[in-house]
Design a protein around this motif. Structure first.
Motif, PDB file in Angstrom:
ATOM      1  N   GLY A 135       0.821  -1.218   0.000  1.00 22.52           N
ATOM      2  CA  GLY A 135       0.000   0.000   0.000  1.00 22.52           C
ATOM      3  C   GLY A 135       0.848   1.257   0.000  1.00 22.52           C
ATOM      4  N   ASN A 136       0.199   2.394  -0.098  1.00 20.35           N
ATOM      5  CA  ASN A 136       0.911   3.675  -0.020  1.00 20.35           C
ATOM      6  C   ASN A 136       1.607   3.792   1.328  1.00 20.35           C
ATOM      7  N   GLY A 137       2.867   4.164   1.278  1.00 16.25           N
ATOM      8  CA  GLY A 137       3.592   4.367   2.528  1.00 16.25           C
ATOM      9  C   GLY A 137       4.041   3.078   3.204  1.00 16.25           C
ATOM     10  N   ALA A 138       3.980   1.964   2.479  1.00 18.09           N
ATOM     11  CA  ALA A 138       4.362   0.679   3.075  1.00 18.09           C
ATOM     12  C   ALA A 138       5.871   0.603   3.302  1.00 18.09           C
ATOM     13  N   GLY A 139       6.621   1.418   2.568  1.00 19.83           N
ATOM     14  CA  GLY A 139       8.071   1.406   2.732  1.00 19.83           C
ATOM     15  C   GLY A 139       8.820   0.838   1.542  1.00 19.83           C
ATOM     16  N   LYS A 140       8.131   0.688   0.422  1.00 22.13           N
ATOM     17  CA  LYS A 140       8.767   0.091  -0.760  1.00 22.13           C
ATOM     18  C   LYS A 140       9.904   0.972  -1.275  1.00 22.13           C
ATOM     19  N   SER A 141       9.583   2.246  -1.504  1.00 19.82           N
ATOM     20  CA  SER A 141      10.633   3.148  -2.002  1.00 19.82           C
ATOM     21  C   SER A 141      11.728   3.298  -0.962  1.00 19.82           C
TER      22      SER A 141
END
Ligand SMILES: Nc1ncnc2c1ncn2[C@@H]1O[C@H](COP(=O)(O)OP(=O)(O)OP(=O)(O)O)[C@@H](O)[C@H]1O
Ligand SMILES: [Mg+2]
Lengths: 302, 264
Positions: B40-46
């Motif tokens: 999800g958004n803000g999950a920490g992928k980037s």
């Protein structure tokens, strides 16, 4: 008209000296994308170092060389403020500029020092206009050739990349901090060179001679681009355009004085003209370019 | 090939904006793994990709690339191991420089940049061939400024730059997200081809669930700074988007909230 014509070679010579200075500004402002205010101080540093060395009997070429090195040192300081200490570039330049004010005073021992062309073996002087012009042309040609070579090398290309896209540069393994420092050093070395030449030409170094130099430099860069950018696309030619920009600036300046314009107002006038030209690309984007439709990023068939 | 051990990163610690972006993250990639990353958004992928790339140092934990501990290595030095493509097509190339100059910069990644010419004529031939393979007509525009290219063309060039000098690990952060569907598909197939031909190890963040399933040999799902789901091989191939959403609900206790993913 005769007076104006007589003043012309002098205006061209001064314009070329400021054109050299503007090449320094071009390197930081256009290539590195940094507005470096160190130049207001390093111009005088170049003048002061060259003048004092010549007054103490040092050969003119050596004096010019040391002046260039002193300018590079000033650039190094700004670079360290900016990269190592994380100070915004503009502020870093202002800090160095202020430091240089004191340093320049200490170098000269007082607020001005004269360097009479009759007693010293100077390279450029008002007394020999035509020789001076030839020498300045040679200086510009060599400088532009060296810069053309350098910015074509692997290292030079990486400096250009640093100014163009810093994130991409790091991702491609480029030491961006080093490159910024290097660019600032080269730029201020060139600015100090122009200071050294100006001191010789005027026959004096003065603590306030670099005041507002950044504006004059920017003016030359802007004029050079506005007048020649359509025809001079190659890098070396663009630098030539910058020098010519300086010459045009000085001819206009001289003309305005000739016409009896209040000289107290000249700095204000230059600043306003430069402000206006700096706004043009912004206005162009804001008011004249139709916004691109979103989502047609692949319009060229990609 | 890549090992993340207990990597933790907190943004703005001690302030009201404190955000634990990575929480004791562990990940081991094998040689040749092509891993898709969803969340999800803000999950920490980037944030995970940035930690690997060395944009900043993690607060805790260790990062090893091919056995080399790079945890304290600055970004530009680490770049010799990595190829990166970003979401924004503007970020991966130098717009004011020519296509061939961009490629020449990339080919020198990890090498000392000296006073030799920035681009040799022998290189140009190679670049022409490589650009021709992209099928975008760029082989005739070697000296065009990259800024004149479309978003898709720029991403293709960036991908070429990231892989020109074979990286140990390729990091792709939603690199097709800013492109229209047709262009995205083209860049995606190009990505597949290069990874396959060069036998690259890759991490690809995507918001497109179908892409995450179709591409690569392994899929991980992130939530609140950690990996909650890791699947590979045959099992992954059989996944459906429904499965993924279902798993996400069970494992995280929330709905999958990724505004971009839901649009697909
Ligand atoms: N430089 C930063 N400073 C402060 N907070 C940050 C920074 N980078 C990321 N964060 C925060 O860390 C969290 C994880 O962000 P991250 O960008 O990794 O998410 P993501 O999984 O990539 O999401 P998205 O799908 O939206 O791209 C978010 O809450 C984000 O706001
Ligand atoms: Mg992201």
């Amino acid at each position: 008209m005769g007076g104006w014509l007589n003043a012309l070679p002098g205006a061209v010579a001064q314009g070329m000296i400021w054109g050299i200075m503007a090449i320094g500004v071009y390197i930081t402002y256009k290539i590195l994308d940094i507005a470096d205010l160190t130049v207001d101080g390093s111009m005088c540093t170049g003048a002061a170092v060259c003048t004092m060395l010549m007054l103490s009997g040092v050969n003119v070429w050596l004096a010019v060389l040391v002046a260039i090195l002193a300018g590079m040192l000033a650039g190094l300081l700004t670079g360290i403020f900016h990269t190592f200490m994380g100070i915004p570039a503009i502020l870093a330049g202002i800090l160095t500029q202020l430091i240089l004010w004191s340093v320049n005073l200490k170098i000269m021992g007082k607020s001005n020092q004269s360097l009479p062309a009759r007693s010293f073996d100077v390279l450029v002087t008002q007394l020999k206009q035509w020789e001076t012009l030839l020498i300045l042309v040679a200086f510009c040609a060599v400088l532009i050739a060296v810069l053309y070579w350098f910015f074509g090398t692997e290292l030079g290309s990486s400096v250009r990349a640093t100014g163009c896209n810093i994130g991409m540069s790091r991702a491609q393994g480029i030491n961006t901090d080093f490159n910024k420092i290097l660019g600032l050093m080269i730029s201020n070395g060139i600015v100090a060179l122009s200071g050294a030449l100006l001191a010789q030409y005027q026959g004096a170094a003065d603590i306030s001679m670099g005041r507002g130099a950044i504006v004059t430099g920017l003016a030359a860069v802007i004029i050079g681009e506005a007048v020649f950018s359509k025809v001079l696309r190659n890098f070396a030619l663009r630098l030539t355009g910058v020098v010519l920009g300086g010459v045009i600036y000085y001819i206009v300046y001289q003309t305005v004085i000739y016409l009896g314009f209040d000289t107290d107002l000249l700095k204000m006038l230059s600043a306003i003209v430069v402000a206006f030209f700096l706004a043009v690309p912004y206005w162009n984007k804001k008011y004249f370019v139709k916004p691109k439709k979103k989502g047609d990023g692949g319009n060229a068939g990609a | 090939m890549l090992e993340l051990k207990n990597v933790t990163k907190t943004f703005n610690p001690g302030t009201v904006n404190e955000k634990i972006a990575l929480k004791n993250l562990n990940l081991l990639l094998n040689d040749g793994d092509f891993v898709t990353v969803i969340g999800g958004n803000g999950a920490g992928k980037s944030t995970m990709l940035n930690a690997i790339a060395g944009v900043w140092k993690p607060d805790e934990g260790q990062i090893l690339i091919d056995g080399v501990d790079v945890t304290g290595m600055v970004e530009y030095k680490r770049a010799k191991f990595l190829g990166r493509v970003f979401q924004d097509p503007m970020l991966g190339t130098a717009a004011d420089m020519e296509i061939e100059e961009n490629l020449a910069l990339a080919v020198r990644r990890g090498r000392r940049r000296g006073l030799g010419w920035g681009i040799r004529s022998s290189e140009r031939e190679k670049y022409k061939e490589l650009l021709a393979e992209l099928g975008l007509g760029l082989e005739h525009r070697l000296t065009s400024k990259v800024g004149l290219l479309s978003g898709g063309q720029r991403q293709a060039v960036t991908l070429l730059m990231a892989t020109l000098n074979r990286p140990k690990l390729l990091l792709l952060d939603e690199h097709t997200a800013a492109l229209d569907p047709a262009t995205a598909a083209k860049v995606m197939s190009l990505t597949d081809r290069i990874i396959d031909e060069e036998h690259l190890t890759a991490l690809m963040v995507t918001h497109n669930m179908q892409d995450a399933i179709t591409h690569g040999n392994r899929l991980i799902m992130m939530h609140e700074g950690g990996i909650i789901f890791d699947i590979s091989g045959e099992e992954k191939r059989k996944l459906t988007i429904e499965d993924l959403l279902d798993r996400f609900r069970k494992l995280s206790g929330t709905q999958f909230a990724n505004d971009r993913a839901l649009l697909n």
